[in-house]
Scaffold this motif. Structure first.
Motif, PDB file in Angstrom:
ATOM      1  N   ALA A  46      10.003   1.831 -17.451  1.00 40.74           N
ATOM      2  CA  ALA A  46      10.488   3.200 -17.612  1.00 40.74           C
ATOM      3  C   ALA A  46      11.452   3.281 -18.796  1.00 40.74           C
ATOM      4  CB  ALA A  46      11.180   3.675 -16.338  1.00 40.74           C
ATOM      5  N   LYS A  47      11.386   4.383 -19.529  1.00 39.19           N
ATOM      6  CA  LYS A  47      12.128   4.517 -20.785  1.00 39.19           C
ATOM      7  C   LYS A  47      13.617   4.259 -20.612  1.00 39.19           C
ATOM      8  CE  LYS A  47      10.817   7.857 -23.463  1.00 39.19           C
ATOM      9  NZ  LYS A  47      10.622   9.210 -24.067  1.00 39.19           N
ATOM     10  N   ARG A  48      14.194   4.719 -19.518  1.00 38.22           N
ATOM     11  CA  ARG A  48      15.643   4.563 -19.322  1.00 38.22           C
ATOM     12  C   ARG A  48      16.062   3.104 -19.134  1.00 38.22           C
ATOM     13  NH1 ARG A  48      13.127   6.538 -15.045  1.00 38.22           N
ATOM     14  NH2 ARG A  48      13.343   5.565 -12.978  1.00 38.22           N
ATOM     15  N   TRP A  49      15.085   2.212 -18.909  1.00 33.98           N
ATOM     16  CA  TRP A  49      15.379   0.798 -18.719  1.00 33.98           C
ATOM     17  C   TRP A  49      14.996  -0.043 -19.929  1.00 33.98           C
ATOM     18  CZ3 TRP A  49      18.254  -1.444 -15.011  1.00 33.98           C
ATOM     19  CH2 TRP A  49      18.577  -0.663 -13.907  1.00 33.98           C
ATOM     20  N   HIS A  50      14.588   0.597 -21.011  1.00 27.61           N
ATOM     21  CA  HIS A  50      14.252  -0.165 -22.219  1.00 27.61           C
ATOM     22  C   HIS A  50      15.496  -0.877 -22.751  1.00 27.61           C
ATOM     23  CE1 HIS A  50      10.361   2.229 -23.401  1.00 27.61           C
ATOM     24  NE2 HIS A  50      10.290   1.665 -22.212  1.00 27.61           N
ATOM     25  N   ILE A  57      -2.944  -8.665  -8.730  1.00 29.46           N
ATOM     26  CA  ILE A  57      -1.576  -8.675  -8.207  1.00 29.46           C
ATOM     27  C   ILE A  57      -0.796  -7.602  -8.950  1.00 29.46           C
ATOM     28  CG2 ILE A  57       0.616  -9.931  -8.224  1.00 29.46           C
ATOM     29  CD1 ILE A  57      -0.854 -12.446  -7.550  1.00 29.46           C
ATOM     30  N   THR A  58      -0.089  -6.783  -8.199  1.00 32.44           N
ATOM     31  CA  THR A  58       0.781  -5.768  -8.800  1.00 32.44           C
ATOM     32  C   THR A  58       2.228  -6.129  -8.490  1.00 32.44           C
ATOM     33  OG1 THR A  58      -0.888  -4.021  -8.581  1.00 32.44           O
ATOM     34  CG2 THR A  58       1.402  -3.325  -8.860  1.00 32.44           C
ATOM     35  N   LEU A  59       3.035  -6.287  -9.527  1.00 29.34           N
ATOM     36  CA  LEU A  59       4.458  -6.580  -9.394  1.00 29.34           C
ATOM     37  C   LEU A  59       5.259  -5.326  -9.716  1.00 29.34           C
ATOM     38  CD1 LEU A  59       4.612 -10.039 -11.234  1.00 29.34           C
ATOM     39  CD2 LEU A  59       4.503  -9.637  -8.769  1.00 29.34           C
ATOM     40  N   LEU A  60       6.255  -5.068  -8.912  1.00 27.22           N
ATOM     41  CA  LEU A  60       7.091  -3.883  -9.108  1.00 27.22           C
ATOM     42  C   LEU A  60       8.540  -4.289  -9.329  1.00 27.22           C
ATOM     43  CD1 LEU A  60       5.780  -1.610  -6.192  1.00 27.22           C
ATOM     44  CD2 LEU A  60       4.958  -1.704  -8.557  1.00 27.22           C
ATOM     45  N   CYS A  61       9.205  -3.606 -10.255  1.00 28.86           N
ATOM     46  CA  CYS A  61      10.657  -3.709 -10.415  1.00 28.86           C
ATOM     47  C   CYS A  61      11.270  -2.506  -9.716  1.00 28.86           C
ATOM     48  CB  CYS A  61      11.051  -3.708 -11.887  1.00 28.86           C
ATOM     49  SG  CYS A  61      10.638  -5.218 -12.743  1.00 28.86           S
ATOM     50  N   GLY A  77      17.654   0.440  -6.469  1.00 31.41           N
ATOM     51  CA  GLY A  77      18.111   1.543  -5.634  1.00 31.41           C
ATOM     52  C   GLY A  77      16.993   2.318  -4.967  1.00 31.41           C
ATOM     53  N   GLY A  78      15.912   1.644  -4.629  1.00 29.83           N
ATOM     54  CA  GLY A  78      14.789   2.307  -3.981  1.00 29.83           C
ATOM     55  C   GLY A  78      13.843   3.012  -4.921  1.00 29.83           C
ATOM     56  N   ASN A  79      14.108   2.967  -6.230  1.00 28.98           N
ATOM     57  CA  ASN A  79      13.252   3.620  -7.225  1.00 28.98           C
ATOM     58  C   ASN A  79      12.537   2.575  -8.083  1.00 28.98           C
ATOM     59  OD1 ASN A  79      14.148   6.310  -6.554  1.00 28.98           O
ATOM     60  ND2 ASN A  79      16.064   5.822  -7.605  1.00 28.98           N
ATOM     61  N   LEU A  80      11.268   2.836  -8.398  1.00 25.48           N
ATOM     62  CA  LEU A  80      10.511   1.936  -9.249  1.00 25.48           C
ATOM     63  C   LEU A  80      10.927   2.145 -10.699  1.00 25.48           C
ATOM     64  CD1 LEU A  80       6.897   2.144  -7.736  1.00 25.48           C
ATOM     65  CD2 LEU A  80       8.816   0.676  -7.097  1.00 25.48           C
ATOM     66  N   THR A  81      11.172   1.037 -11.401  1.00 29.50           N
ATOM     67  CA  THR A  81      11.621   1.111 -12.787  1.00 29.50           C
ATOM     68  C   THR A  81      10.632   0.476 -13.765  1.00 29.50           C
ATOM     69  OG1 THR A  81      12.830  -0.972 -12.580  1.00 29.50           O
ATOM     70  CG2 THR A  81      14.031   1.043 -12.044  1.00 29.50           C
ATOM     71  N   ALA A  82       9.745  -0.368 -13.261  1.00 25.97           N
ATOM     72  CA  ALA A  82       8.771  -1.055 -14.121  1.00 25.97           C
ATOM     73  C   ALA A  82       7.695  -1.661 -13.231  1.00 25.97           C
ATOM     74  CB  ALA A  82       9.450  -2.133 -14.951  1.00 25.97           C
ATOM     75  N   PRO A 115       0.807  -1.225   0.000  1.00 23.47           N
ATOM     76  CA  PRO A 115       0.000   0.000   0.000  1.00 23.47           C
ATOM     77  C   PRO A 115       0.841   1.277   0.000  1.00 23.47           C
ATOM     78  CG  PRO A 115      -0.975  -1.609   1.476  1.00 23.47           C
ATOM     79  CD  PRO A 115       0.325  -2.200   1.008  1.00 23.47           C
ATOM     80  N   SER A 116       1.994   1.227   0.634  1.00 16.47           N
ATOM     81  CA  SER A 116       2.857   2.414   0.679  1.00 16.47           C
ATOM     82  C   SER A 116       3.469   2.750  -0.681  1.00 16.47           C
ATOM     83  CB  SER A 116       3.972   2.205   1.710  1.00 16.47           C
ATOM     84  OG  SER A 116       4.733   1.043   1.390  1.00 16.47           O
ATOM     85  N   ASP A 117       3.349   1.855  -1.660  1.00 21.96           N
ATOM     86  CA  ASP A 117       3.882   2.098  -3.002  1.00 21.96           C
ATOM     87  C   ASP A 117       2.906   2.859  -3.896  1.00 21.96           C
ATOM     88  OD1 ASP A 117       6.381   0.623  -2.752  1.00 21.96           O
ATOM     89  OD2 ASP A 117       5.158  -1.204  -2.773  1.00 21.96           O
ATOM     90  N   ALA A 118       1.686   3.089  -3.428  1.00 20.98           N
ATOM     91  CA  ALA A 118       0.626   3.603  -4.306  1.00 20.98           C
ATOM     92  C   ALA A 118       1.010   4.913  -4.994  1.00 20.98           C
ATOM     93  CB  ALA A 118      -0.667   3.783  -3.512  1.00 20.98           C
ATOM     94  N   LYS A 119       1.596   5.829  -4.268  1.00 20.52           N
ATOM     95  CA  LYS A 119       1.929   7.139  -4.855  1.00 20.52           C
ATOM     96  C   LYS A 119       3.001   7.004  -5.930  1.00 20.52           C
ATOM     97  CE  LYS A 119       3.229  11.874  -3.609  1.00 20.52           C
ATOM     98  NZ  LYS A 119       3.570  12.791  -2.469  1.00 20.52           N
ATOM     99  N   ALA A 120       4.067   6.272  -5.625  1.00 21.05           N
ATOM    100  CA  ALA A 120       5.145   6.090  -6.606  1.00 21.05           C
ATOM    101  C   ALA A 120       4.658   5.287  -7.808  1.00 21.05           C
ATOM    102  CB  ALA A 120       6.331   5.399  -5.942  1.00 21.05           C
ATOM    103  N   LEU A 121       3.804   4.301  -7.564  1.00 16.10           N
ATOM    104  CA  LEU A 121       3.265   3.505  -8.659  1.00 16.10           C
ATOM    105  C   LEU A 121       2.410   4.358  -9.578  1.00 16.10           C
ATOM    106  CD1 LEU A 121       2.661   0.879 -10.155  1.00 16.10           C
ATOM    107  CD2 LEU A 121       0.869   0.415  -8.458  1.00 16.10           C
TER     108      LEU A 121
END
Length: 238
Positions: free
Chosen positions: A159-163, A120-124, A127-132, A70-76
């Motif tokens: 995220a574009k920088r991780w393509h 289900i929501t999966l996050l990549c 370094g503490g930042n969401l990338t996908a 739940p704490s990821d909602a804003k960043a997601l």
């Protein structure tokens, strides 16, 4: 005997001079093409090691994959809107993009999705930042999907920088793994008909076209291709 000794001494002197000349020649000659002297080999190894160390420092580690909290909602919400606009913003009307993003993304919207037992929501994360991220849901399927227990890959964005770094591949593999754990027999998804790159990516994982449906982007009813695959089957290209 004296003459012989003198001759012997002269021969020794000539040999010594020849040896000195050969030493000088060896010291100054260039190595033959295709061969590396020991000193050059050591130097190359040092350069390679330094280069490898620099490469290891400059190339970021692959992101790890975890379940959303739940704490990821804003960043997601921020990542979801960013990646959607990066993917479709240049080829759609600004107002339609804005209408869709206002309705689909926001801290409260993503919090509800994370809390939904049928999703289900999966996050990549790196370094503490969401990338996908990817979102899966089990809420029925269109009639063109033939399955007893279908599961939908609703969203998968990087995220574009991780393509091009393999993140999408790892995330898709994680999605199929989740489908297996939920005992889904078929995975399906919708992809815009004007997104051939995404369709090519899904085909590598065994997805094939089975139908279509309408995806409303703001006021624009767009056609999405429905693609599906067996969850249990292993695909060599994936």
């Amino acid at each position: 005997m004296a003459r012989l000794s003198q001759s012997h001494r002269r021969q020794q002197g000539l040999l010594a001079n020849c040896a000195q000349v050969m030493r000088i020649f060896r010291r100054h000659r260039r190595p033959r093409q295709g061969r590396i002297t020991s000193a050059a080999c050591i130097g190359a190894s040092e350069r390679c090691s330094a280069s490898m160390r620099c490469q290891a420092i400059s190339e970021p580690a692959m992101p790890s994959i975890r379940y959303a909290r739940p704490s990821d909602a804003k960043a997601l919400a921020a990542l979801a809107e960013e990646t959607f606009r990066d993917t479709f913003g240049s080829v759609n009307a600004v107002e339609d993009m804005n209408l869709h993003c206002r309705a689909s993304y926001g801290e409260a919207v993503q919090l509800a999705e994370i809390s939904n037992a049928a999703m289900i929501t999966l996050l990549c994360e790196e370094g503490g930042n969401l990338t996908a991220f990817a979102q899966l849901r089990w809420s029925g399927a269109p009639g063109c999907v033939s399955a007893k227990s279908p599961g939908e890959i609703q969203r998968l964005y990087v995220a574009k920088r991780w393509h091009g770094k393999g993140v999408a591949h790892d995330l898709m593999a994680a999605c199929i793994g989740e489908m297996e754990r939920r005992e889904s027999d078929v995975a399906w998804l919708g992809v815009w008909e004007r997104n051939p790159r995404a369709m090519a990516f899904y085909r590598k994982f065994g997805f094939v076209e089975v139908g279509d449906h309408v995806f409303p982007l703001g006021t624009d009813p767009q056609r999405d291709i429905i693609m599906a695959r067996s969850v249990a089957h292993r695909y060599p290209g994936a």
